[in-house]
Design a protein around this motif. Structure first.
Motif, PDB file in Angstrom:
ATOM      1  N   TRP A   1      56.272  40.817  26.361  1.00 50.47           N
ATOM      2  CA  TRP A   1      56.410  40.201  27.566  1.00 50.47           C
ATOM      3  C   TRP A   1      55.332  40.437  28.616  1.00 50.47           C
ATOM      4  N   LEU A   2      54.847  41.746  28.515  1.00 51.08           N
ATOM      5  CA  LEU A   2      53.635  42.099  29.510  1.00 51.08           C
ATOM      6  C   LEU A   2      52.523  41.417  28.739  1.00 51.08           C
ATOM      7  N   ASP A   3      52.067  41.427  27.469  1.00 49.14           N
ATOM      8  CA  ASP A   3      51.014  40.635  26.915  1.00 49.14           C
ATOM      9  C   ASP A   3      51.078  39.271  27.093  1.00 49.14           C
ATOM     10  N   ALA A   4      52.324  38.664  27.170  1.00 48.23           N
ATOM     11  CA  ALA A   4      52.438  37.310  27.447  1.00 48.23           C
ATOM     12  C   ALA A   4      51.771  36.917  28.811  1.00 48.23           C
ATOM     13  N   LEU A   5      52.230  37.650  29.661  1.00 49.25           N
ATOM     14  CA  LEU A   5      52.043  37.425  30.991  1.00 49.25           C
ATOM     15  C   LEU A   5      50.532  37.938  31.248  1.00 49.25           C
ATOM     16  N   THR A   6      49.793  38.567  30.230  1.00 47.15           N
ATOM     17  CA  THR A   6      48.362  38.901  30.370  1.00 47.15           C
ATOM     18  C   THR A   6      47.559  37.612  29.821  1.00 47.15           C
ATOM     19  N   VAL A   7      48.144  36.990  28.679  1.00 46.24           N
ATOM     20  CA  VAL A   7      47.661  35.705  28.153  1.00 46.24           C
ATOM     21  C   VAL A   7      47.705  34.555  29.340  1.00 46.24           C
ATOM     22  N   PHE A   8      48.840  34.569  29.914  1.00 46.15           N
ATOM     23  CA  PHE A   8      48.841  33.579  31.003  1.00 46.15           C
ATOM     24  C   PHE A   8      48.025  33.821  32.330  1.00 46.15           C
ATOM     25  N   GLY A   9      47.452  35.125  32.191  1.00 45.46           N
ATOM     26  CA  GLY A   9      46.706  35.284  33.530  1.00 45.46           C
ATOM     27  C   GLY A   9      47.179  35.890  34.730  1.00 45.46           C
ATOM     28  N   PHE A  10      48.335  36.451  34.347  1.00 44.02           N
ATOM     29  CA  PHE A  10      49.063  36.989  35.618  1.00 44.02           C
ATOM     30  C   PHE A  10      48.736  38.479  35.613  1.00 44.02           C
ATOM     31  N   LEU A  11      48.061  39.237  34.494  1.00 39.05           N
ATOM     32  CA  LEU A  11      48.001  40.478  34.488  1.00 39.05           C
ATOM     33  C   LEU A  11      46.741  40.795  33.781  1.00 39.05           C
ATOM     34  N   LYS A  12      46.244  41.933  34.050  1.00 39.82           N
ATOM     35  CA  LYS A  12      44.926  42.516  33.287  1.00 39.82           C
ATOM     36  C   LYS A  12      45.427  43.593  32.530  1.00 39.82           C
ATOM     37  N   ARG A  13      44.901  43.901  31.233  1.00 44.72           N
ATOM     38  CA  ARG A  13      45.161  44.788  30.188  1.00 44.72           C
ATOM     39  C   ARG A  13      44.039  45.630  29.676  1.00 44.72           C
ATOM     40  N   GLU A  14      44.009  46.756  29.934  1.00 48.70           N
ATOM     41  CA  GLU A  14      43.181  47.801  29.121  1.00 48.70           C
ATOM     42  C   GLU A  14      43.879  48.609  27.869  1.00 48.70           C
ATOM     43  N   GLY A  15      43.239  48.603  26.597  1.00 48.98           N
ATOM     44  CA  GLY A  15      44.022  49.229  25.634  1.00 48.98           C
ATOM     45  C   GLY A  15      44.920  48.296  24.991  1.00 48.98           C
ATOM     46  N   ILE A  16      45.854  48.636  24.234  1.00 46.35           N
ATOM     47  CA  ILE A  16      46.718  47.822  23.326  1.00 46.35           C
ATOM     48  C   ILE A  16      47.839  48.907  22.996  1.00 46.35           C
ATOM     49  N   LEU A  17      49.220  48.002  23.336  1.00 45.80           N
ATOM     50  CA  LEU A  17      50.450  48.409  22.712  1.00 45.80           C
ATOM     51  C   LEU A  17      50.811  49.950  23.411  1.00 45.80           C
ATOM     52  N   ASP A  18      50.758  50.994  22.923  1.00 46.78           N
ATOM     53  CA  ASP A  18      51.292  52.076  23.544  1.00 46.78           C
ATOM     54  C   ASP A  18      50.218  52.950  24.205  1.00 46.78           C
ATOM     55  N   THR A  19      48.912  52.373  24.008  1.00 45.65           N
ATOM     56  CA  THR A  19      47.778  52.678  24.985  1.00 45.65           C
ATOM     57  C   THR A  19      47.401  51.734  25.973  1.00 45.65           C
ATOM     58  N   ALA A  20      48.269  50.766  26.263  1.00 45.97           N
ATOM     59  CA  ALA A  20      47.749  49.691  27.059  1.00 45.97           C
ATOM     60  C   ALA A  20      48.371  50.075  28.428  1.00 45.97           C
ATOM     61  N   ILE A  21      47.221  49.653  29.370  1.00 46.07           N
ATOM     62  CA  ILE A  21      47.366  49.990  30.916  1.00 46.07           C
ATOM     63  C   ILE A  21      47.319  48.395  31.644  1.00 46.07           C
ATOM     64  N   TYR A  22      48.383  48.210  32.376  1.00 42.98           N
ATOM     65  CA  TYR A  22      48.655  46.948  32.805  1.00 42.98           C
ATOM     66  C   TYR A  22      48.296  47.008  34.451  1.00 42.98           C
ATOM     67  N   SER A  23      47.668  46.067  34.849  1.00 41.58           N
ATOM     68  CA  SER A  23      47.534  45.947  36.340  1.00 41.58           C
ATOM     69  C   SER A  23      47.425  44.221  36.877  1.00 41.58           C
ATOM     70  N   ASN A  24      47.675  44.166  37.958  1.00 44.65           N
ATOM     71  CA  ASN A  24      47.643  42.712  38.455  1.00 44.65           C
ATOM     72  C   ASN A  24      46.249  41.977  38.485  1.00 44.65           C
ATOM     73  N   THR A  25      46.275  40.736  38.326  1.00 43.08           N
ATOM     74  CA  THR A  25      45.047  40.116  38.416  1.00 43.08           C
ATOM     75  C   THR A  25      44.759  39.601  40.099  1.00 43.08           C
ATOM     76  N   ALA A  26      43.800  39.198  40.503  1.00 43.54           N
ATOM     77  CA  ALA A  26      43.516  38.850  41.891  1.00 43.54           C
ATOM     78  C   ALA A  26      44.440  38.121  42.254  1.00 43.54           C
ATOM     79  N   ASP A  27      44.962  36.877  41.607  1.00 39.87           N
ATOM     80  CA  ASP A  27      45.965  35.760  42.038  1.00 39.87           C
ATOM     81  C   ASP A  27      47.135  36.578  42.405  1.00 39.87           C
ATOM     82  N   SER A  28      47.748  37.472  41.165  1.00 39.82           N
ATOM     83  CA  SER A  28      48.922  38.014  41.177  1.00 39.82           C
ATOM     84  C   SER A  28      49.079  39.123  42.768  1.00 39.82           C
ATOM     85  N   ASP A  29      48.242  39.699  42.575  1.00 36.11           N
ATOM     86  CA  ASP A  29      47.914  40.855  43.587  1.00 36.11           C
ATOM     87  C   ASP A  29      47.967  40.170  45.220  1.00 36.11           C
TER      88      ASP A  29
END
Length: 346
Positions: free
Chosen positions: A65-93
């Motif tokens: 769910w979170l990675d799909a939102l990242t692909v769509f451009g709504f979230l930013k992500r550092e890391g992957i799976l259990d190490t991933a940290i998610y934050s808002n993009t400028a538009d979402s924020d």
């Protein structure tokens, strides 16, 4: 041997056919206030999102769910799976954090809570020409909404959300130099008036809508601190004259109605204007060739779902109605995305 590069492909068919998957992923995120919570925390791991939102699904479901939102451009992500940290993009924020005045999620909330289910009946709407919402039993949809405080609040927030970007663009792009007063007909929460007043310090604005909306609009005006130049007036634009102003604006109003009512509303706007005054309709104006503005045509079908007889229109349609009413000249001002301001001068 010559190779054909334009081979038939099912890609677009599948992209559109599964489009409701992407839509529901975003609408669900707004429903759970994911972007608001991320704005508060700055960033979160998937496990934190899962815990805060109370999900009982697997971790993998949350990653998807979170990675799909990242692909769509709504979230930013550092890391992957259990190490991933998610934050808002400028538009979402900016536009999806419920704690910001720039929040446009009201329309997405209404899409999720009302229209998502009603659009399942598009086929029935095309067959019958009848609304497919709460008014299916013959009641007036606007009466149903305005008589229910919760539905009215949701509807008002939705109308604010869908037009916020356009209101901001109109406030900056239109030349207000020769005008001093503006009235926004069907002004809802008053955001058009507020955006214009914020960016044009010499303009005094009035938001004109039914009495039930006035407390919502006044609260918004107080939030922006512009009560010295923005006020509300209550009334029904079908049963009373539109108050006089140099500019009369209707945002997502004309498309609610059939052609006869559209022309009637434009005539009321004409009567409220001085010579050289401007009437402005802000909507998803469809291109005259009807080949580009898919959003405008989808919004027009939404009017079938919502009202049965309303429809969105081309600039050529607007010009024809403006000529019938008696306006001297017209122009179109592109705003955000698929929306424009169709303008008629008296």
């Amino acid at each position: 041997m010559e190779q054909h590069t334009n081979q038939p492909s099912p890609e677009n068919i599948m992209k559109i056919g599964t489009g409701f998957w992407a839509s529901k992923i975003l609408l669900t995120a707004v429903s759970f206030q994911l972007f608001t919570k991320l704005a508060e925390k700055k960033s979160m791991k998937a496990k934190d999102v899962k815990d805060i939102l109370g999900f009982k699904c697997t971790d993998r479901n949350v990653y998807d769910w979170l990675d799909a939102l990242t692909v769509f451009g709504f979230l930013k992500r550092e890391g992957i799976l259990d190490t991933a940290i998610y934050s808002n993009t400028a538009d979402s924020d900016t536009f999806l954090d419920k704690n910001k005045p720039s929040y446009i999620g009201g329309i997405l909330e209404m899409l999720n809570n009302r229209l998502y289910a009603f659009w399942n009946n598009l086929g029935e709407g095309l067959l019958t020409g009848l609304p497919q919402n709460e008014a299916k039993k013959g009641e007036n949809i606007f009466s149903l909404i305005y008589n229910d405080p919760e539905k009215l609040k949701e509807f008002t927030n939705a109308m604010s959300g869908i037009q916020m970007g356009n209101f901001m663009a109109f406030a900056k792009k239109f030349d207000f130099v020769n005008y001093k007063t503006l009235i926004d007909v069907g002004g809802s929460a008053g955001l058009l008036s507020l955006m214009v007043a914020k960016h044009n310090l010499h303009i005094h604005c009035t938001s004109f809508d039914l009495p039930a909306v006035e407390p919502i609009a006044n609260a918004t005006i107080q939030q922006f601190g512009l009560s010295d130049r923005v006020k509300t007036v209550s009334g029904d634009f079908f049963t009373m004259p539109i108050p006089n102003a140099d500019i009369v604006v209707m945002g997502n109003i004309l498309h609610d109605w059939d052609e006869e009512h559209k022309i009637s509303l434009m005539k009321k706007a004409y009567d409220a204007l001085p010579d050289n005054g401007a009437f402005v309709a802000i909507e998803g104006i469809i291109d005259d060739e009807r080949k580009q503005n898919a959003f405008g045509m989808m919004m027009s079908l939404n009017m079938l779902i919502e009202t049965g007889t309303g429809f969105d229109y081309t600039f050529a349609d607007f010009n024809r109605w403006a000529d019938i009413v008696g306006f001297k000249t017209t122009e179109i001002l592109p705003l955000e995305g698929a929306s424009s301001a169709a303008i008629a001068y008296k």
